[in-house]
Design a protein around this motif. Structure first.
Motif, PDB file in Angstrom:
ATOM      1  N   ILE A  31       0.765  -5.807  -2.407  1.00  0.00           N
ATOM      2  CA  ILE A  31       0.386  -4.693  -3.274  1.00  0.00           C
ATOM      3  C   ILE A  31       1.549  -3.712  -3.354  1.00  0.00           C
ATOM      4  O   ILE A  31       1.851  -3.164  -4.407  1.00  0.00           O
ATOM      5  CB  ILE A  31      -0.887  -4.005  -2.742  1.00  0.00           C
ATOM      6  N   GLY A  32       2.213  -3.502  -2.241  1.00  0.00           N
ATOM      7  CA  GLY A  32       3.366  -2.610  -2.216  1.00  0.00           C
ATOM      8  C   GLY A  32       4.205  -2.843  -0.986  1.00  0.00           C
ATOM      9  O   GLY A  32       3.730  -3.390   0.013  1.00  0.00           O
ATOM     10  N   TYR A  33       5.465  -2.452  -1.088  1.00  0.00           N
ATOM     11  CA  TYR A  33       6.330  -2.491   0.083  1.00  0.00           C
ATOM     12  C   TYR A  33       7.328  -1.352  -0.022  1.00  0.00           C
ATOM     13  O   TYR A  33       7.594  -0.828  -1.101  1.00  0.00           O
ATOM     14  CB  TYR A  33       7.037  -3.841   0.249  1.00  0.00           C
ATOM     15  N   ILE A  66      -1.080   3.990  -0.792  1.00  0.00           N
ATOM     16  CA  ILE A  66      -1.523   2.847  -1.603  1.00  0.00           C
ATOM     17  C   ILE A  66      -2.899   3.126  -2.207  1.00  0.00           C
ATOM     18  O   ILE A  66      -3.146   2.846  -3.388  1.00  0.00           O
ATOM     19  CB  ILE A  66      -1.533   1.548  -0.755  1.00  0.00           C
ATOM     20  N   LYS A  67      -3.799   3.717  -1.426  1.00  0.00           N
ATOM     21  CA  LYS A  67      -5.161   3.999  -1.916  1.00  0.00           C
ATOM     22  C   LYS A  67      -5.171   4.988  -3.074  1.00  0.00           C
ATOM     23  O   LYS A  67      -5.974   4.848  -3.997  1.00  0.00           O
ATOM     24  CB  LYS A  67      -6.038   4.511  -0.772  1.00  0.00           C
ATOM     25  N   ILE A  68      -4.283   5.993  -3.038  1.00  0.00           N
ATOM     26  CA  ILE A  68      -4.319   6.994  -4.106  1.00  0.00           C
ATOM     27  C   ILE A  68      -3.369   6.693  -5.263  1.00  0.00           C
ATOM     28  O   ILE A  68      -3.517   7.261  -6.333  1.00  0.00           O
ATOM     29  CB  ILE A  68      -4.044   8.420  -3.575  1.00  0.00           C
ATOM     30  N   SER A  69      -2.417   5.789  -5.065  1.00  0.00           N
ATOM     31  CA  SER A  69      -1.429   5.551  -6.116  1.00  0.00           C
ATOM     32  C   SER A  69      -1.553   4.197  -6.800  1.00  0.00           C
ATOM     33  O   SER A  69      -0.730   3.872  -7.665  1.00  0.00           O
ATOM     34  CB  SER A  69      -0.016   5.706  -5.548  1.00  0.00           C
ATOM     35  N   THR A  70      -2.539   3.380  -6.400  1.00  0.00           N
ATOM     36  CA  THR A  70      -2.749   2.085  -7.035  1.00  0.00           C
ATOM     37  C   THR A  70      -4.240   1.901  -7.329  1.00  0.00           C
ATOM     38  O   THR A  70      -5.066   2.704  -6.903  1.00  0.00           O
ATOM     39  CB  THR A  70      -2.281   0.911  -6.138  1.00  0.00           C
ATOM     40  N   TYR A  76     -10.807  -5.690  -5.472  1.00  0.00           N
ATOM     41  CA  TYR A  76      -9.677  -6.219  -6.236  1.00  0.00           C
ATOM     42  C   TYR A  76      -8.398  -5.596  -5.725  1.00  0.00           C
ATOM     43  O   TYR A  76      -8.278  -4.378  -5.747  1.00  0.00           O
ATOM     44  CB  TYR A  76      -9.812  -5.933  -7.730  1.00  0.00           C
ATOM     45  N   PRO A  77      -7.477  -6.344  -5.244  1.00  0.00           N
ATOM     46  CA  PRO A  77      -7.396  -7.805  -5.206  1.00  0.00           C
ATOM     47  C   PRO A  77      -8.083  -8.421  -3.996  1.00  0.00           C
ATOM     48  O   PRO A  77      -8.071  -9.629  -3.813  1.00  0.00           O
ATOM     49  CB  PRO A  77      -5.904  -8.070  -5.155  1.00  0.00           C
ATOM     50  N   GLY A  78      -8.704  -7.586  -3.157  1.00  0.00           N
ATOM     51  CA  GLY A  78      -9.388  -8.056  -1.959  1.00  0.00           C
ATOM     52  C   GLY A  78      -8.932  -7.233  -0.770  1.00  0.00           C
ATOM     53  O   GLY A  78      -8.045  -6.385  -0.876  1.00  0.00           O
ATOM     54  N   PRO A  79      -9.547  -7.465   0.384  1.00  0.00           N
ATOM     55  CA  PRO A  79      -9.166  -6.711   1.587  1.00  0.00           C
ATOM     56  C   PRO A  79      -7.664  -6.858   1.863  1.00  0.00           C
ATOM     57  O   PRO A  79      -7.099  -7.931   1.703  1.00  0.00           O
ATOM     58  CB  PRO A  79      -9.988  -7.352   2.693  1.00  0.00           C
ATOM     59  N   TYR A  80      -7.060  -5.751   2.258  1.00  0.00           N
ATOM     60  CA  TYR A  80      -5.620  -5.779   2.509  1.00  0.00           C
ATOM     61  C   TYR A  80      -5.295  -5.039   3.801  1.00  0.00           C
ATOM     62  O   TYR A  80      -6.110  -4.283   4.321  1.00  0.00           O
ATOM     63  CB  TYR A  80      -4.840  -5.194   1.336  1.00  0.00           C
ATOM     64  N   LYS A  81      -4.090  -5.323   4.306  1.00  0.00           N
ATOM     65  CA  LYS A  81      -3.620  -4.727   5.557  1.00  0.00           C
ATOM     66  C   LYS A  81      -2.223  -4.144   5.361  1.00  0.00           C
ATOM     67  O   LYS A  81      -1.468  -4.601   4.504  1.00  0.00           O
ATOM     68  CB  LYS A  81      -3.539  -5.779   6.667  1.00  0.00           C
ATOM     69  N   HIS A  82      -1.902  -3.196   6.221  1.00  0.00           N
ATOM     70  CA  HIS A  82      -0.562  -2.623   6.266  1.00  0.00           C
ATOM     71  C   HIS A  82       0.175  -3.215   7.463  1.00  0.00           C
ATOM     72  O   HIS A  82      -0.264  -3.082   8.601  1.00  0.00           O
ATOM     73  CB  HIS A  82      -0.654  -1.098   6.394  1.00  0.00           C
ATOM     74  N   TYR A  83       1.294  -3.881   7.192  1.00  0.00           N
ATOM     75  CA  TYR A  83       2.165  -4.437   8.221  1.00  0.00           C
ATOM     76  C   TYR A  83       3.428  -3.597   8.281  1.00  0.00           C
ATOM     77  O   TYR A  83       3.961  -3.209   7.236  1.00  0.00           O
ATOM     78  CB  TYR A  83       2.547  -5.885   7.896  1.00  0.00           C
ATOM     79  N   ILE A  92      10.291  -1.321   7.620  1.00  0.00           N
ATOM     80  CA  ILE A  92       9.764  -2.026   6.450  1.00  0.00           C
ATOM     81  C   ILE A  92       8.246  -1.963   6.517  1.00  0.00           C
ATOM     82  O   ILE A  92       7.652  -2.327   7.528  1.00  0.00           O
ATOM     83  CB  ILE A  92      10.246  -3.491   6.406  1.00  0.00           C
ATOM     84  N   ASP A  93       7.629  -1.493   5.437  1.00  0.00           N
ATOM     85  CA  ASP A  93       6.179  -1.418   5.330  1.00  0.00           C
ATOM     86  C   ASP A  93       5.735  -2.350   4.212  1.00  0.00           C
ATOM     87  O   ASP A  93       6.313  -2.324   3.120  1.00  0.00           O
ATOM     88  CB  ASP A  93       5.736   0.013   5.009  1.00  0.00           C
ATOM     89  N   ILE A  94       4.729  -3.168   4.478  1.00  0.00           N
ATOM     90  CA  ILE A  94       4.177  -4.094   3.491  1.00  0.00           C
ATOM     91  C   ILE A  94       2.669  -3.957   3.501  1.00  0.00           C
ATOM     92  O   ILE A  94       2.059  -3.973   4.574  1.00  0.00           O
ATOM     93  CB  ILE A  94       4.537  -5.572   3.795  1.00  0.00           C
TER      94      ILE A  94
END
Length: 110
Positions: A31-33, A66-70, A76-83, A92-94
């Protein structure tokens, strides 16, 4: 150690050791990096994560961003995680809906 007004505790160097495996991380989808110069980062007690050099965040400023800017949601697109990956000069953030695919890469001998 104090730099400016910031106290730095429990720091250690990230040393290159050619006897250790070289790894590659691939994300099938993201979703973002973000890549930040580690010299400009500070410790943030707000953030919660598991891990040290490689982290999986349950709460972070980047997840908030990510929650406020996308338009990404758990639907959609489904559950996501921050690595997060702490490198020798960068952070590096993904944020991804998939876990990374980790493979060992053969080192080139000089």
């Amino acid at each position: 150690m104090t730099i400016g007004n910031i106290e730095i505790n429990e720091s250690y160097s990230i040393d290159i050791d050619v006897t250790l495996p070289q790894i590659q991380m691939d994300f099938e989808w993201y979703i973002g990096y973000s890549v930040r110069n580690e010299s400009y980062t500070v410790w943030d007690d707000y953030e919660q994560f598991d891990g040290k050099i490689f982290r999986v965040y349950s709460k972070s400023r980047y997840l908030d961003f990510i929650k406020i800017s996308t338009i990404a949601t758990d639907d959609y697109p489904g559950p996501y995680k921050h690595y997060g990956i702490s490198c020798s000069n960068h952070i590096i953030d993904i944020v991804s809906t998939s876990d990374p695919i980790i493979t060992e890469v053969a080192r080139e001998l000089l």
